[in-house]
Design an enzyme around this catalytic site. Structure first.
Site, PDB file in Angstrom:
ATOM      1  N   CYS A  16       0.842  -1.181   0.000  1.00 57.76           N
ATOM      2  CA  CYS A  16       0.000   0.000   0.000  1.00 57.76           C
ATOM      3  C   CYS A  16       0.879   1.232   0.000  1.00 57.76           C
ATOM      4  CB  CYS A  16      -0.954   0.086   1.183  1.00 57.76           C
ATOM      5  SG  CYS A  16      -2.079  -1.294   1.308  1.00 57.76           S
ATOM      6  N   ARG A  35       4.005  -0.412  -4.791  1.00 59.85           N
ATOM      7  CA  ARG A  35       3.686  -0.907  -3.455  1.00 59.85           C
ATOM      8  C   ARG A  35       2.349  -1.644  -3.410  1.00 59.85           C
ATOM      9  NH1 ARG A  35       6.822   1.623   0.403  1.00 59.85           N
ATOM     10  NH2 ARG A  35       5.347   1.076   2.017  1.00 59.85           N
ATOM     11  N   TRP A  59      -2.809  -2.806  -1.705  1.00 53.45           N
ATOM     12  CA  TRP A  59      -2.491  -4.223  -1.894  1.00 53.45           C
ATOM     13  C   TRP A  59      -3.275  -4.946  -0.808  1.00 53.45           C
ATOM     14  CZ3 TRP A  59      -0.086  -8.151   0.966  1.00 53.45           C
ATOM     15  CH2 TRP A  59       0.287  -9.288   0.229  1.00 53.45           C
ATOM     16  N   ASN A  73      -1.475   2.140   5.696  1.00 53.80           N
ATOM     17  CA  ASN A  73      -0.617   1.064   5.198  1.00 53.80           C
ATOM     18  C   ASN A  73      -0.207   0.246   6.408  1.00 53.80           C
ATOM     19  OD1 ASN A  73       1.408  -0.490   4.006  1.00 53.80           O
ATOM     20  ND2 ASN A  73       2.926   1.141   4.175  1.00 53.80           N
ATOM     21  N   GLY A  74      -0.471  -1.067   6.388  1.00 56.28           N
ATOM     22  CA  GLY A  74      -0.100  -1.909   7.535  1.00 56.28           C
ATOM     23  C   GLY A  74      -1.236  -2.846   7.888  1.00 56.28           C
ATOM     24  N   GLU A 122      16.898 -18.405  -7.784  1.00 52.39           N
ATOM     25  CA  GLU A 122      16.496 -17.064  -8.214  1.00 52.39           C
ATOM     26  C   GLU A 122      15.869 -17.131  -9.618  1.00 52.39           C
ATOM     27  OE1 GLU A 122      15.910 -14.394  -6.918  1.00 52.39           O
ATOM     28  OE2 GLU A 122      16.034 -12.873  -8.471  1.00 52.39           O
ATOM     29  N   LYS A 170      12.102 -15.917 -10.542  1.00 48.99           N
ATOM     30  CA  LYS A 170      11.809 -14.925 -11.595  1.00 48.99           C
ATOM     31  C   LYS A 170      10.757 -15.465 -12.552  1.00 48.99           C
ATOM     32  CE  LYS A 170      13.044 -12.064 -10.303  1.00 48.99           C
ATOM     33  NZ  LYS A 170      13.896 -11.809  -9.170  1.00 48.99           N
ATOM     34  N   GLU A 199       7.241 -15.692 -10.889  1.00 53.62           N
ATOM     35  CA  GLU A 199       6.555 -14.458 -10.494  1.00 53.62           C
ATOM     36  C   GLU A 199       6.098 -13.614 -11.682  1.00 53.62           C
ATOM     37  OE1 GLU A 199      10.414 -11.925  -8.974  1.00 53.62           O
ATOM     38  OE2 GLU A 199       8.548 -11.436  -8.008  1.00 53.62           O
ATOM     39  N   HIS A 201      16.756 -37.976  -6.026  1.00 56.04           N
ATOM     40  CA  HIS A 201      16.084 -38.278  -4.754  1.00 56.04           C
ATOM     41  C   HIS A 201      14.603 -37.908  -4.793  1.00 56.04           C
ATOM     42  CE1 HIS A 201      19.879 -39.366  -3.035  1.00 56.04           C
ATOM     43  NE2 HIS A 201      20.400 -38.214  -3.453  1.00 56.04           N
ATOM     44  N   LYS A 224       5.902  -4.577  -4.704  1.00 56.48           N
ATOM     45  CA  LYS A 224       7.353  -4.454  -4.668  1.00 56.48           C
ATOM     46  C   LYS A 224       7.890  -4.496  -3.243  1.00 56.48           C
ATOM     47  CE  LYS A 224      11.401  -3.554  -6.450  1.00 56.48           C
ATOM     48  NZ  LYS A 224      12.057  -4.692  -7.101  1.00 56.48           N
TER      49      LYS A 224
HETATM   50  C1  AGP Z   1      11.648 -10.846  -6.049  1.00 54.75           C
HETATM   51  O1  AGP Z   1      11.667 -10.549  -7.386  1.00 54.75           O
HETATM   52  C2  AGP Z   1      10.664 -10.111  -5.216  1.00 54.75           C
HETATM   53  N1  AGP Z   1      10.517  -8.751  -5.534  1.00 54.75           N
HETATM   54  C3  AGP Z   1      10.736 -10.416  -3.726  1.00 54.75           C
HETATM   55  O2  AGP Z   1      11.050 -11.756  -3.531  1.00 54.75           O
HETATM   56  C4  AGP Z   1      11.685  -9.538  -2.877  1.00 54.75           C
HETATM   57  O3  AGP Z   1      13.013  -9.858  -3.143  1.00 54.75           O
HETATM   58  C5  AGP Z   1      11.347  -9.742  -1.392  1.00 54.75           C
HETATM   59  O4  AGP Z   1      10.027  -9.332  -1.173  1.00 54.75           O
HETATM   60  C6  AGP Z   1      12.286  -9.003  -0.480  1.00 54.75           C
HETATM   61  O5  AGP Z   1      12.247  -7.630  -0.685  1.00 54.75           O
HETATM   62  P1  AGP Z   1      13.397  -6.687  -0.142  1.00 54.75           P
HETATM   63  O6  AGP Z   1      14.657  -7.053  -0.851  1.00 54.75           O
HETATM   64  O7  AGP Z   1      12.939  -5.289  -0.475  1.00 54.75           O
HETATM   65  O8  AGP Z   1      13.512  -6.915   1.333  1.00 54.75           O
END
Ligand code: AGP
Length: 609
Positions: free
Chosen positions: A2, A27, A75, A99-100, A482, A486, A489, A505, A604
C-alpha cells in the site's frame, strides 16, 4: 504494501496526489482512491478498483478540487479488491488512508459496533477511522483524537488523516510502516516513500518508529512515541542520481536488467584499490567491528534471501567463517542459540520489508555482536536501525521482479566476504584475485547481455509449458533458485529449483518432454558432477536448456539447447549466470502476455507481515 500520499498546499493538489500514486504503484495496485477537502468545506472522495490509471480516468470525468488531500494505492490484506475496501475510509467528516495491518481489528470492530458504528468494508483500516471519529467527539481536536486512537491499536501502521473541521492540515502516524514528510515552500507533503514526492520537492524528513506528525502549508511538527516534540534531520536528495522513467525500454524490468553493468560499475567505484578492497568504504567502525566476528547469521526474504544463500558459499568457502542463512519470516518465530561474536546481516532492496525489519529488531535483543544491512535505500528503516550498512547503489528498482538489486547485493556481499576473510582464511593473493574479477565484472555483464536475442529465441520453447525445473550446484544452486522465482513471479509458470545432485532423490520423477529443465553450468569444479546429473535428465526424455561456459564441452543436440557465456572467474560466476535467467523469464512473460512490471497478487515492497 500500500502506498500513501498526502498534500497541504495553496494550490490544487489532486494532480500532485495522482502523480504520487503512480510513483507508489509498485507498493500495491489492486485499487486506488483519493479524498480531498472540497471548496464547500466537505470531504469528497473517489475510488476505483484496479490500477491508478483507473482512478485517473475517474478524476478526469469527475474531478476533485481542493488544496488538502490524501490518496492511497492498495495491496489487499483484509477484504478483496473492491471499491468498498479501497481507501480512503470515511467516518463522518474524517478521511483516512492506512498502510499496515491492525491485528486487533476484530475486537475493535465489535466494540465500535456496540457504540453504533456501521461498517461499509471488510478492512481492518475502517476500525481506525471510526475510532478517530469516536475520540474526536470527546476531544474536539484531531491530534488529541489520534493520540487516543493509536493507544488502542495493535499492529503496524503508516497512516494519514484529514478532517473537514480542521481543513488546513494532515495528521499522520508511523509504527511499523514507513512515512516521510516532503518539505516544500508554502506547501508540505506526506508519503510512504520519497519517490512519490520527487516531482514537488527534494527535501525530506523521515519519521521514526512511534512518531506522529502534523503538516500544514507553512509548517510541520513531529512528536515522538512519548508525545514529546522532536526535531528530525532534513535529508536533501540528489535528483540527478535517480531516474525513475522507463527510457526507451518497454518495461522497467528490461531497463533494470540492462542497467546492471553501469550500476555495478557505480557500486564498485570508491570501494576497490588496485589489489585490495577498501574496507573503510563500509564505514569508519567496520574494521573494528568485523575483526572480532567469528560467525555470520544472514536473514532476508525472496530474492534477497537468494543473495544470502550465494553469500554463504562465499563467506564459508573464501573467508572461512561459518555462516547461516534463514528466511526472515521463519527466523523471527523460532528459538535458537546465538553463538558468541556473530554478525547479524540483513539483506533487502527496500529496507522496509516487515519480516526482515522485525528479525533485525529481534536480533538486537538476542546478543548478536553487531548488525549490518546490505540495502538499496539509504533512508530506509533497516539502514537507520543497523550498526553498519553496505549500500548496493542500484538506484530505484521499480519492476516488482528484482534484478539489478540482486546482482548489486551479490557485489556488496562479496565485499563483506573479503572484509571478513582478512581476519580469517583469505590470503592477500586471494583478495587480489577477487579485486581483479570484480574489475572485469561490468564488461562481462555487458558481453552476457549481448546474448539477449539467443535467449529470446530459446524462450519460445516455454510459451506453452506449465512447469519448469532449474538446476545448479554449489553457489549456482541459489542462482537456480532465483531463476525459478523470476520465472514463476512474472510468467506464472510453476517453477522449482534443486541442487542438481538432489534430482535422483525425487524430482527426477517429474521429468518428461513437457518439463523443461534449465541448468546453469559454469566451468567450475562441480561441472563433471553436474554433467552426470544432466545425463540423468536426457536419459528420461527431458528437454535441457543449458547456460554454460564456452569451455564446458556442451554441444547443442536433440534434447539439449545450449547458450554459451563468456568464460568468467568462479567467484563472480553467480552474478554473471543470473543475467540469462532474468532475460529468459522476461521473454517468456512477454510471450505469455502477463503484466511484467506489476505481476498479479504481488507488490514491490512487502511492509506487512
Ligand atoms: C523478487 O523478485 C521479489 N521482488 C521479492 O522476492 C523480494 O526480493 C522480497 O520481497 C524481499 O524484498 P526486499 O529485498 O525489499 O527486502
Amino acid at each position: 504494501m500500500c502506498g500513501i500520499v498526502g498534500a497541504v498546499a495553496q494550490r490544487e493538489v489532486s494532480g500532485i496526489l495522482l502523480e504520487g500514486l503512480r510513483r507508489l504503484e509498485y507498493r500495491g495496485y489492486d485499487s486506488a482512491g483519493m479524498a480531498i477537502i472540497a471548496p464547500n468545506g466537505k470531504i469528497e472522495n473517489r475510488k476505483r478498483v484496479g490500477k491508478v490509471e483507473k482512478l485517473s480516468e475517474e478524476l478526469t470525468s469527475s474531478p476533485l478540487l481542493g488544496r488538502v488531500g490524501i490518496a492511497h494505492t492498495r495491496w489487499a490484506t483484509h477484504g478483496q479488491p473492491s471499491e468498498e475496501n479501497a481507501h480512503p475510509h470515511i467516518s463522518g467528516d474524517i478521511a483516512l488512508v492506512h498502510n499496515g495491518i491492525i491485528e486487533n481489528h476484530e475486537e475493535l470492530r465489535q466494540r465500535l459496533k456496540e457504540l453504533g458504528y456501521q461498517f461499509n468494508s471488510q478492512t481492518d483500516t475502517e476500525t481506525i477511522v471510526h475510532l478517530l471519529h469516536y475520540y474526536y467527539q470527546e476531544q474536539q481536536d484531531l491530534m488529541a483524537a489520534l493520540k487516543k486512537t493509536i493507544g488502542d491499536l495493535q499492529g503496524a501502521y503508516g497512516l494519514a488523516v484529514i478532517h473537514a473541521a480542521e481543513p488546513e492540515k494532515i495528521i499522520c502516524a508511523r509504527k511499523g510502516s514507513p512515512l516521510v514528510i516532503g518539505i516544500g515552500i508554502g506547501e508540505n507533503f506526506i508519503a510512504s516513500d520519497q519517490l512519490a514526492l520527487r516531482q514537488v520537492t527534494d527535501r525530506f524528513v523521515y519519521l521514526e518508529e512511534g512518531d506522529i506528525a502534523e503538516i500544514s502549508p507553512d509548517n510541520y511538527t513531529i512528536l515522538n512515541a512519548e508525545f514529546n516534540a522532536v526535531t528530525r534531520d532534513i535529508t536533501q536528495i540528489d535528483s540527478a542520481a535517480e531516474s525513475v522513467d522507463k527510457g526507451h525500454y518497454r518495461h522497467y524490468m528490461l531497463k533494470e536488467i540492462y542497467e546492471q553493468p553501469s550500476v555495478i560499475r557505480r557500486s564498485l567505484a570508491g570501494r576497490l584499490g588496485s589489489k585490495n578492497i577498501l574496507i573503510e568504504a563500509m564505514g569508519s567502525r567496520a574494521g573494528q567491528i568485523l575483526k572480532d566476528i567469528s560467525s555470520v547469521q544472514i536473514v532476508a526474504c525472496g530474492t534477497s534471501y537468494h543473495a544470502g544463500m550465494v553469500a554463504k558459499y562465499w563467506i564459508e568457502g573464501l573467508a572461512g567463517v561459518p555462516c547461516r542463512v534463514e528466511v526472515a519470516s521463519e527466523f523471527r518465530y523460532r528459538k535458537f542459540k546465538v553463538q558468541d561474536n556473530t554478525l547479524f546481516v540483513t539483506i533487502s532492496q527496500s529496507g522496509e520489508t516487515a519480516d526482515t525489519l522485525a528479525a533485525l529488531r529481534l536480533a538486537k535483543t538476542l546478543g548478536y555482536s553487531a548488525s549490518l544491512t546490505v540495502c538499496n535505500v539509504a533512508q530506509s528503516s533497516l539502514v537507520r536501525e543497523s550498526d553498519l550498512y553496505l549500500m548496493t547503489e542500484a538506484g530505484p528498482e521499480i519492476g516488482v521482479a528484482s534484478t539489478k538489486a540482486f546482482t548489486t547485493q551479490l557485489v556488496a556481499l562479496l565485499f563483506l566476504t573479503v572484509a571478513l576473510g582478512r581476519h580469517h582464511d583469505m590470503t592477500e593473493n586471494e583478495e587480489k584475485d577477487i579485486v581483479k574479477a570484480l574489475n572485469a565484472l561490468p564488461d562481462l555483464l555487458s558481453e552476457t547481455l549481448e546474448l539477449n536475442l539467443n535467449i529470446k529465441k530459446m524462450s519460445n520453447a516455454f510459451a506453452e509449458k506449465h512447469h519448469a525445473l532449474f538446476l545448479g550446484r554449489g553457489a549456482q544452486w541459489p542462482v537456480a533458485m532465483e531463476g525459478a522465482l523470476k520465472l514463476k513471479e512474472i510468467s506464472y509458470i510453476h517453477a522449482e529449483s534443486y541442487p542438481a545432485g538432489e534430482l535422483k532423490h525425487g524430482p527426477l520423477a517429474l521429468v518428461d518432454a513437457d518439463m523443461p529443465v534449465i541448468a546453469v553450468a559454469p566451468n567450475d569444479e562441480l561441472l563433471e558432477k553436474l554433467k552426470s546429473n544432466l545425463e540423468e535428465v536426457q536419459a528420461r526424455g527431458g528437454q535441457l536448456f543449458v547456460f554454460c561456459d564456452k569451455a564446458a564441452g556442451f554441444k547443442t543436440a536433440k534434447g539439449m539447447d545450449i547458450i554459451e557465456l563468456p568464460h568468467v572467474d568462479d567467484v563472480i560466476a553467480p552474478i554473471i549466470y543470473t543475467i540469462p535467467l532474468q532475460l529468459l523469464s522476461y521473454h517468456v512473460a512477454i510471450l505469455k502476455g502477463t503484466d511484467v512490471d506489476q505481476p498479479r497478487n504481488l507488490a514491490k515492497s512487502v511492509t506487512v507481515e
